[in-house]
Design a protein around this motif. Structure first.
Motif, PDB file in Angstrom:
ATOM      1  N   ILE A  52      -8.426 -12.499 -41.815  1.00 53.03           N
ATOM      2  CA  ILE A  52      -9.082 -12.519 -40.516  1.00 53.03           C
ATOM      3  C   ILE A  52      -9.677 -11.133 -40.280  1.00 53.03           C
ATOM      4  N   SER A  53     -10.948 -11.076 -39.935  1.00 50.03           N
ATOM      5  CA  SER A  53     -11.608  -9.811 -39.610  1.00 50.03           C
ATOM      6  C   SER A  53     -11.845  -9.762 -38.106  1.00 50.03           C
ATOM      7  N   VAL A  54     -11.390  -8.694 -37.484  1.00 51.70           N
ATOM      8  CA  VAL A  54     -11.502  -8.574 -36.027  1.00 51.70           C
ATOM      9  C   VAL A  54     -12.100  -7.216 -35.660  1.00 51.70           C
ATOM     10  N   THR A  55     -12.740  -7.180 -34.526  1.00 53.12           N
ATOM     11  CA  THR A  55     -13.309  -5.930 -34.019  1.00 53.12           C
ATOM     12  C   THR A  55     -12.233  -5.156 -33.253  1.00 53.12           C
ATOM     13  N   PRO A  56     -11.999  -3.910 -33.603  1.00 57.77           N
ATOM     14  CA  PRO A  56     -10.974  -3.114 -32.895  1.00 57.77           C
ATOM     15  C   PRO A  56     -11.315  -2.940 -31.429  1.00 57.77           C
ATOM     16  N   ASP A  57     -10.289  -2.838 -30.619  1.00 54.97           N
ATOM     17  CA  ASP A  57     -10.501  -2.567 -29.195  1.00 54.97           C
ATOM     18  C   ASP A  57      -9.688  -1.359 -28.728  1.00 54.97           C
ATOM     19  N   GLU A  58      -9.056  -0.658 -29.674  1.00 57.61           N
ATOM     20  CA  GLU A  58      -8.273   0.526 -29.354  1.00 57.61           C
ATOM     21  C   GLU A  58      -8.496   1.593 -30.423  1.00 57.61           C
ATOM     22  N   ALA A  59      -8.114   2.835 -30.106  1.00 54.01           N
ATOM     23  CA  ALA A  59      -8.225   3.919 -31.092  1.00 54.01           C
ATOM     24  C   ALA A  59      -7.078   4.909 -30.905  1.00 54.01           C
ATOM     25  N   ILE A  60      -6.628   5.445 -32.028  1.00 54.42           N
ATOM     26  CA  ILE A  60      -5.673   6.548 -32.011  1.00 54.42           C
ATOM     27  C   ILE A  60      -6.449   7.802 -32.383  1.00 54.42           C
ATOM     28  N   ILE A  61      -6.553   8.739 -31.465  1.00 58.44           N
ATOM     29  CA  ILE A  61      -7.339   9.954 -31.673  1.00 58.44           C
ATOM     30  C   ILE A  61      -6.397  11.145 -31.831  1.00 58.44           C
ATOM     31  N   SER A  62      -6.565  11.883 -32.912  1.00 58.90           N
ATOM     32  CA  SER A  62      -5.748  13.081 -33.144  1.00 58.90           C
ATOM     33  C   SER A  62      -6.617  14.309 -32.925  1.00 58.90           C
ATOM     34  N   ILE A 111      -3.812  23.693 -23.787  1.00 59.95           N
ATOM     35  CA  ILE A 111      -3.061  22.434 -23.793  1.00 59.95           C
ATOM     36  C   ILE A 111      -2.801  21.961 -22.369  1.00 59.95           C
ATOM     37  N   ASP A 112      -2.538  22.881 -21.469  1.00 58.70           N
ATOM     38  CA  ASP A 112      -2.321  22.523 -20.063  1.00 58.70           C
ATOM     39  C   ASP A 112      -3.571  21.857 -19.492  1.00 58.70           C
ATOM     40  N   LYS A 113      -4.756  22.408 -19.800  1.00 57.57           N
ATOM     41  CA  LYS A 113      -6.011  21.814 -19.340  1.00 57.57           C
ATOM     42  C   LYS A 113      -6.219  20.429 -19.950  1.00 57.57           C
ATOM     43  N   ALA A 158       2.665   7.308 -21.507  1.00 58.13           N
ATOM     44  CA  ALA A 158       3.227   6.768 -22.747  1.00 58.13           C
ATOM     45  C   ALA A 158       2.219   6.704 -23.880  1.00 58.13           C
ATOM     46  N   ASP A 159       0.917   6.912 -23.567  1.00 60.76           N
ATOM     47  CA  ASP A 159      -0.134   6.743 -24.573  1.00 60.76           C
ATOM     48  C   ASP A 159      -0.647   8.057 -25.164  1.00 60.76           C
ATOM     49  N   TYR A 160       0.011   9.159 -24.879  1.00 55.47           N
ATOM     50  CA  TYR A 160      -0.361  10.413 -25.554  1.00 55.47           C
ATOM     51  C   TYR A 160       0.907  11.233 -25.806  1.00 55.47           C
ATOM     52  N   GLN A 161       0.867  11.979 -26.890  1.00 51.97           N
ATOM     53  CA  GLN A 161       2.086  12.658 -27.336  1.00 51.97           C
ATOM     54  C   GLN A 161       1.748  13.874 -28.203  1.00 51.97           C
ATOM     55  N   THR A 162       2.535  14.933 -28.061  1.00 53.11           N
ATOM     56  CA  THR A 162       2.424  16.087 -28.948  1.00 53.11           C
ATOM     57  C   THR A 162       2.987  15.715 -30.314  1.00 53.11           C
ATOM     58  N   GLN A 163       2.202  15.911 -31.355  1.00 54.50           N
ATOM     59  CA  GLN A 163       2.632  15.557 -32.702  1.00 54.50           C
ATOM     60  C   GLN A 163       3.190  16.744 -33.472  1.00 54.50           C
ATOM     61  N   GLN A 164       2.604  17.903 -33.257  1.00 55.25           N
ATOM     62  CA  GLN A 164       3.014  19.072 -34.043  1.00 55.25           C
ATOM     63  C   GLN A 164       2.721  20.348 -33.278  1.00 55.25           C
ATOM     64  N   VAL A 165       3.622  21.323 -33.364  1.00 56.39           N
ATOM     65  CA  VAL A 165       3.442  22.635 -32.761  1.00 56.39           C
ATOM     66  C   VAL A 165       3.811  23.689 -33.799  1.00 56.39           C
ATOM     67  N   ASN A 166       2.902  24.626 -34.043  1.00 59.53           N
ATOM     68  CA  ASN A 166       3.151  25.677 -35.039  1.00 59.53           C
ATOM     69  C   ASN A 166       2.793  27.050 -34.490  1.00 59.53           C
ATOM     70  N   LEU A 167       3.590  28.037 -34.854  1.00 59.76           N
ATOM     71  CA  LEU A 167       3.291  29.441 -34.570  1.00 59.76           C
ATOM     72  C   LEU A 167       3.794  30.232 -35.773  1.00 59.76           C
ATOM     73  N   TYR A 168       2.860  30.854 -36.497  1.00 55.98           N
ATOM     74  CA  TYR A 168       3.287  31.544 -37.711  1.00 55.98           C
ATOM     75  C   TYR A 168       2.432  32.787 -37.965  1.00 55.98           C
ATOM     76  N   THR A 186      -1.048  19.880 -32.141  1.00 59.63           N
ATOM     77  CA  THR A 186      -1.762  18.621 -32.355  1.00 59.63           C
ATOM     78  C   THR A 186      -1.300  17.572 -31.356  1.00 59.63           C
ATOM     79  N   LEU A 187      -2.261  16.848 -30.794  1.00 56.09           N
ATOM     80  CA  LEU A 187      -1.971  15.774 -29.843  1.00 56.09           C
ATOM     81  C   LEU A 187      -2.507  14.450 -30.380  1.00 56.09           C
ATOM     82  N   SER A 188      -1.773  13.382 -30.115  1.00 58.09           N
ATOM     83  CA  SER A 188      -2.209  12.039 -30.469  1.00 58.09           C
ATOM     84  C   SER A 188      -2.446  11.257 -29.181  1.00 58.09           C
ATOM     85  N   ILE A 189      -3.626  10.653 -29.073  1.00 58.08           N
ATOM     86  CA  ILE A 189      -3.997   9.919 -27.861  1.00 58.08           C
ATOM     87  C   ILE A 189      -4.287   8.472 -28.223  1.00 58.08           C
TER      88      ILE A 189
END
Length: 232
Positions: free
Chosen positions: A36-46, A67-69, A82-92, A109-112
């Motif tokens: 079955i081929s379907v047209t997406p109606d959502e996206a995960i944006i990193s 990040i606050d902005k 519930a639809d966005y989340q911090t994925q990774q935080v680095n300081l080096y 990095t944020l995932s939306i």
């Protein structure tokens, strides 16, 4: 005790006899596929924010401000918490071999999870205006994926059943009976992530002209089964 051993022995012998009898019965093994081929109606944006500087506190502060902005912008866009989340935080600490000095790098990095694709272009523009300096990937999805997967599995079984019927149709006096065994090898093929690495300046230039920037393609839901049918 002897009675128990006798009962167990009888059970094993009976089971083996039944298995051997079933094995000797005429069977047919076929594979079936449902797509079955379907047209997406959502996206995960990193998306990501990165800053470099001489002091760790300096680059962390810059990152935190951006990040606050960004988080305030996402909330303002009506995207649920519930639809966005911090994925990774680095300081080096990093060494610049050209300048021959150390500097510090901070990134986050944020995932939306965007459930309304009509907001896609505007959201990206707003994110970049807020300080996001890298869009790392976009994966398109469907909100009804489970429903489509169930239908694909049904289609795969129907396909296997039809194949078996086609083969048996040329065998006199035989027809397809009940299914004895089903093996599933299903998978869902999502559109490949779009690794854009879109920089702020390039995106700003494209924003000045009216262009289509979204090619969502299709999601292919595929179910593959192997079925053993009894021949009657």
């Amino acid at each position: 005790m002897r009675k128990l051993v006798f009962v167990l022995t009888l059970f094993v012998v009976t089971a083996q006899a039944q298995a051997q009898e079933l094995k000797q019965m005429p069977q047919i093994l076929v594979s079936g596929e449902g797509k079955i081929s379907v047209t997406p109606d959502e996206a995960i944006i990193s998306v990501a924010v990165e800053n470099t500087g001489k002091e760790a506190t300096e680059v962390k502060k810059k990152n935190d401000e951006i990040i606050d902005k960004v988080l305030k912008l996402i909330k303002k866009s009506g995207i649920p918490t519930a639809d966005y989340q911090t994925q990774q935080v680095n300081l080096y600490k990093n060494y610049d071999y050209i300048a021959k000095r150390h500097n510090f790098v901070a990134n986050q990095t944020l995932s939306i999870h965007l459930k309304d694709l009509s907001k896609y272009n505007q959201l990206l523009m707003d994110l970049l205006d807020s300080g996001i300096n890298s869009i790392q990937g976009v994966v398109f999805k469907s909100s009804k994926i489970k429903e489509y997967e169930r239908q694909a599995r049904k289609n795969a079984i129907e396909d296997a059943k039809q194949k078996a019927a086609d083969y048996v149709s040329v065998l006199p006096g035989q027809k397809v009976g009940k299914a004895l065994q089903i093996s599933d090898q299903s998978f869902t093929n999502y559109p490949r992530p779009v690794f854009a690495e879109m920089k702020t300046m390039a995106m700003a230039d494209s924003a000045e002209t009216s262009r289509e920037t979204l090619a969502i393609g299709e999601i292919e839901i595929s179910a593959t089964v192997t079925v053993t049918f009894l021949l009657e």
